[in-house]
Design an enzyme around this catalytic site. Sequence first.
Site, short mmCIF file in Angstrom:
data_model
loop_
_atom_site.label_atom_id
_atom_site.label_comp_id
_atom_site.label_asym_id
_atom_site.label_seq_id
_atom_site.Cartn_x
_atom_site.Cartn_y
_atom_site.Cartn_z
N ASP A 99 -0.96 -0.44 -0.23
CA ASP A 99 -0.53 -1.82 -0.02
C ASP A 99 0.91 -1.91 0.49
OD1 ASP A 99 -2.90 -3.00 -0.78
OD2 ASP A 99 -2.33 -3.24 -2.88
N HIS A 253 -6.73 2.80 -1.03
CA HIS A 253 -7.97 2.16 -1.45
C HIS A 253 -8.59 1.39 -0.29
CE1 HIS A 253 -4.80 -0.85 -2.09
NE2 HIS A 253 -5.74 -1.77 -1.88
N ARG A 268 -5.39 -10.89 -7.11
CA ARG A 268 -4.49 -9.75 -7.21
C ARG A 268 -3.08 -10.21 -7.54
NH1 ARG A 268 -3.62 -6.54 -1.86
NH2 ARG A 268 -1.90 -8.01 -1.61
#
Length: 295
Positions: A99, A253, A268
Amino acid sequence: MTAVTVSVSPVAARIGAVVEGVRLGGELDPITVDTVRDALHRHRVIFFRDQHHLDDAGQLAFARLLGDPIGHPTASAEGELIVPIDNDHGVVADRWHTDVTFVPAYPLASILRAVRLPDVGGDTLWADTASAYAQLPAPLAALADSLRAVHSNRYDYVASDTDGLSQARKDYRELFESTVYETEHPVVRIHPVTGERTLVLGAFAQRLVGFDAEDSAALLALLHKHVTRPENTVRWRWRAGDVAIWDNRATQHRVITDFDGARRLLHRVTIDGDVPVGVDGRRSLAVRPAGEPVA
């Protein structure tokens, strides 16, 4: 407050564990929080079942026990700390990524809570970038130690092109790339807690510094292949009430898009991170420090 009895059961040998005996929220005692944090560092991604009580406020309160929640620099409104991962609005992260690596201090961790799930499909995969580095042949590891890569949000992990995209996904991509960020990271960083070496790659990695486009792409593909070897991954089949937390400094991921357009919504919360340090002691640096509008 009294500490609860917590059990941690590995899902796979290298990555992933189920944590039981914890009711997530902002009231957890310090000992339990430390146990959760230790499990995260050891197993990279940890899973909690049956957290049906948890709502946005509780998820955010729990996140604050682990660090400082932050919004997404391009995909969330100012001050928004709960980011919906919602395929109805074009958000389907179906490429391997870590991320927000297009900024220097990319997130420490993320907490993802299932809100609405398809009847079938929609599993998430995580890969262990520390194990991947440890398994590299010695000459390739030595090369990786010396490399630096430029990461940018102009390469959107949501899609590689706009052909066949829904209008919602096109709108999301336009928002995601409306401000350009570029950051130079070491390809190998030292994890600030465990001291392990982890690979900093993923879909935001555009090019290697000092290499032409062809050689850069070949080397990135070679290293990335080691990250996503099946032995370095874990697959999670979501159920209602599930929460996953991953160490964003040691993982990649992606979602598996096998749910044929059915609604898939997860919320999230992201925890602020630190600036990576390479094997040579050099820190990551911003190429475009505050982001620049698209010309």
